[in-house]
Motif scaffolding. Sequence first.
Motif, short mmCIF file in Angstrom:
data_model
loop_
_atom_site.label_atom_id
_atom_site.label_comp_id
_atom_site.label_asym_id
_atom_site.label_seq_id
_atom_site.Cartn_x
_atom_site.Cartn_y
_atom_site.Cartn_z
N ARG A 1 0.86 -1.18 0.00
CA ARG A 1 0.00 0.00 0.00
C ARG A 1 0.90 1.23 0.00
NH1 ARG A 1 -5.19 1.56 0.80
NH2 ARG A 1 -5.55 3.57 1.81
N ILE A 2 1.05 1.85 -1.17
CA ILE A 2 1.92 3.01 -1.34
C ILE A 2 1.11 4.13 -1.97
CG2 ILE A 2 4.04 3.87 -2.38
CD1 ILE A 2 5.08 1.00 -2.38
N ASP A 3 1.14 5.30 -1.36
CA ASP A 3 0.39 6.47 -1.85
C ASP A 3 -1.10 6.13 -1.95
OD1 ASP A 3 2.72 7.95 -2.03
OD2 ASP A 3 3.09 7.30 -4.09
N SER A 4 -1.62 5.42 -0.91
CA SER A 4 -3.04 5.06 -0.80
C SER A 4 -3.50 4.08 -1.87
CB SER A 4 -3.93 6.32 -0.85
OG SER A 4 -3.61 7.19 0.22
N VAL A 5 -2.57 3.46 -2.59
CA VAL A 5 -2.92 2.48 -3.62
C VAL A 5 -2.48 1.10 -3.14
CG1 VAL A 5 -2.57 1.73 -6.00
CG2 VAL A 5 -2.68 4.17 -5.46
N SER A 6 -3.46 0.17 -3.06
CA SER A 6 -3.18 -1.19 -2.58
C SER A 6 -3.00 -2.13 -3.77
CB SER A 6 -4.32 -1.68 -1.69
OG SER A 6 -4.48 -0.85 -0.57
N THR A 7 -2.00 -2.98 -3.69
CA THR A 7 -1.75 -3.99 -4.72
C THR A 7 -1.41 -5.31 -4.06
OG1 THR A 7 0.63 -3.50 -4.89
CG2 THR A 7 -0.87 -2.25 -6.32
N ASN A 8 -1.53 -6.39 -4.84
CA ASN A 8 -1.19 -7.74 -4.35
C ASN A 8 0.08 -8.26 -5.01
OD1 ASN A 8 -3.50 -7.96 -2.66
ND2 ASN A 8 -4.74 -8.38 -4.47
N GLN A 9 0.99 -7.36 -5.31
CA GLN A 9 2.25 -7.73 -5.95
C GLN A 9 3.10 -8.58 -5.02
OE1 GLN A 9 4.42 -4.37 -7.39
NE2 GLN A 9 6.27 -5.55 -7.86
N ILE A 10 3.75 -9.61 -5.56
CA ILE A 10 4.60 -10.50 -4.77
C ILE A 10 6.01 -9.92 -4.69
CG2 ILE A 10 5.61 -12.80 -4.62
CD1 ILE A 10 3.19 -13.89 -6.05
N ASN A 11 6.51 -9.75 -3.46
CA ASN A 11 7.85 -9.21 -3.25
C ASN A 11 8.62 -10.11 -2.29
OD1 ASN A 11 7.92 -6.45 -4.63
ND2 ASN A 11 6.04 -6.30 -3.43
N LEU A 12 9.84 -10.47 -2.70
CA LEU A 12 10.69 -11.30 -1.85
C LEU A 12 11.18 -10.49 -0.65
CD1 LEU A 12 12.21 -14.02 -1.48
CD2 LEU A 12 14.10 -12.99 -2.75
N THR A 13 10.88 -10.97 0.55
CA THR A 13 11.29 -10.29 1.78
C THR A 13 12.60 -10.84 2.31
OG1 THR A 13 8.98 -9.95 2.34
CG2 THR A 13 10.58 -9.61 4.09
N SER A 14 12.73 -12.17 2.32
CA SER A 14 13.96 -12.75 2.85
C SER A 14 14.15 -14.15 2.32
CB SER A 14 13.93 -12.79 4.39
OG SER A 14 13.01 -13.76 4.86
N THR A 15 15.41 -14.55 2.26
CA THR A 15 15.76 -15.93 1.94
C THR A 15 16.93 -16.34 2.81
OG1 THR A 15 16.35 -17.48 0.17
CG2 THR A 15 17.30 -15.28 0.06
N TYR A 16 16.91 -17.59 3.27
CA TYR A 16 17.95 -18.07 4.18
C TYR A 16 18.31 -19.50 3.78
CZ TYR A 16 20.32 -19.54 8.46
OH TYR A 16 21.24 -20.03 9.36
N LEU A 17 19.62 -19.77 3.73
CA LEU A 17 20.12 -21.08 3.34
C LEU A 17 21.21 -21.51 4.30
CD1 LEU A 17 20.43 -23.43 1.26
CD2 LEU A 17 22.08 -21.98 0.06
N SER A 18 21.14 -22.75 4.77
CA SER A 18 22.14 -23.26 5.72
C SER A 18 22.52 -24.69 5.35
CB SER A 18 21.58 -23.22 7.15
OG SER A 18 22.47 -23.85 8.06
N LEU A 19 23.82 -24.99 5.42
CA LEU A 19 24.35 -26.33 5.19
C LEU A 19 25.24 -26.73 6.36
CD1 LEU A 19 25.38 -26.17 1.41
CD2 LEU A 19 23.47 -27.48 2.38
N ARG A 20 25.03 -27.93 6.87
CA ARG A 20 25.85 -28.43 7.97
C ARG A 20 26.40 -29.80 7.58
NH1 ARG A 20 25.10 -31.63 12.72
NH2 ARG A 20 26.52 -31.00 14.42
N TYR A 21 27.74 -29.90 7.56
CA TYR A 21 28.40 -31.15 7.17
C TYR A 21 29.19 -31.68 8.35
CZ TYR A 21 31.53 -34.38 4.74
OH TYR A 21 32.23 -35.49 4.36
N LYS A 22 28.94 -32.95 8.70
CA LYS A 22 29.59 -33.58 9.85
C LYS A 22 30.26 -34.88 9.39
CE LYS A 22 28.79 -34.86 14.67
NZ LYS A 22 27.79 -35.02 15.76
N PRO A 23 31.53 -34.78 8.96
CA PRO A 23 32.21 -35.97 8.44
C PRO A 23 32.56 -36.99 9.51
CG PRO A 23 33.72 -34.11 8.52
CD PRO A 23 32.37 -33.58 8.87
N SER A 24 32.65 -36.57 10.78
CA SER A 24 32.99 -37.48 11.87
C SER A 24 32.33 -37.00 13.14
CB SER A 24 34.51 -37.57 12.05
OG SER A 24 35.02 -36.36 12.61
N GLN A 25 32.46 -37.78 14.21
CA GLN A 25 31.89 -37.41 15.50
C GLN A 25 32.63 -36.24 16.14
OE1 GLN A 25 29.08 -38.64 16.90
NE2 GLN A 25 28.82 -39.79 15.00
N ARG A 26 33.83 -35.96 15.70
CA ARG A 26 34.64 -34.92 16.32
C ARG A 26 34.47 -33.53 15.70
NH1 ARG A 26 38.78 -35.53 19.85
NH2 ARG A 26 39.28 -37.62 20.57
#
Length: 348
Positions: A140-165
Amino acid sequence: NQNSLTNSDDFKVYSLALSYEVGKRSLVSIGRKLSLQMANMGAIDGIQVETKLKHIGFGAFGGTRPDQMDYSFHPGLLQFGGFIAHEIENKQGPMQSSLAIAEQKNQGATDRRFAYFQHNNSLVKNLNFFYSVEVDLYQRIDSVSTNQINLTSTYLSLRYKPSQRISFTTSYDNRKNVIYYETYRSYLDQLINQETRQGIRLQVNYKVSKFIYANVSGFYRYQSNKSEPTKNYVANLSFSQLPGLKAMLNLNANWMNTYYFNGTIYGVTFNKDLFNGFLSTELSYRKVDYTFVDKEQPNMLQDILSFSANMYTKKRTSLMLSYEGTFEPTVNYGRYYITLTQRFRNKK
């Protein structure tokens, strides 16, 4: 807890809810509670319903959100929504996906409408993958409402555990400002024009011995309107069992370098159970030393001391008392927290 905006002492409730299991597949909660499937929303005041059919889960909620200024109950901040989730598991580990959609109001007008998707799996041996994305569905900008899709956030995580240590974790975070079009109306243009924040984190965990653990991490955050990235380095050394004391000790250090200040934080935390686990105690101390680039601002020197005691009873009741005191050269202040939890067993 002290409200810095009004300089008065306020009592804040962060979580207070009554949950009831309906059969073995459904759960109904009433009160203030964080939903694990929609954790990005924060606490929800109202009713939440969840049910599960084999590998598919459904949920819905209705109520309000806490006041952003003092975290009190605000009847004018209505919100409602729901989610659908899917979960399976094989020999390597689980795979979970969920999609949530929510509408948030302010005095009856749409404040924010958004969708949130997250996926987590451990289907590849020794590798955990997590991904989440959040999109806004209303503007809602300048009193005009729209249903446009906008990316707010993205998050990516990788966890690699080759051994118990040893294990390695890396993550990427790309976020924009979350805009509530009614709440932030007075300075909306400023929020919309702010740049996207991007961050990269690398972390290594290492098990030195049976009772000693260490980890180091580095974090870089970039903003296109800043010439230098924010840099943050953290080191931790933990002793899960001190000889002769049956207690835990953690030593940590944090070095920060930003465009407006440089600083360090050194800390130590001591944990010990007493009376055969009836009482769990924690004592910690942190030393903060910040130097601001703007020489007109004085250095920030703080000594932060905190203590907590958690008591458990055989009747499934727990009571936690916490205190945190901050001591500066010219002023001292403290915070107190009380958490009471009562669990009930359904005899059916």
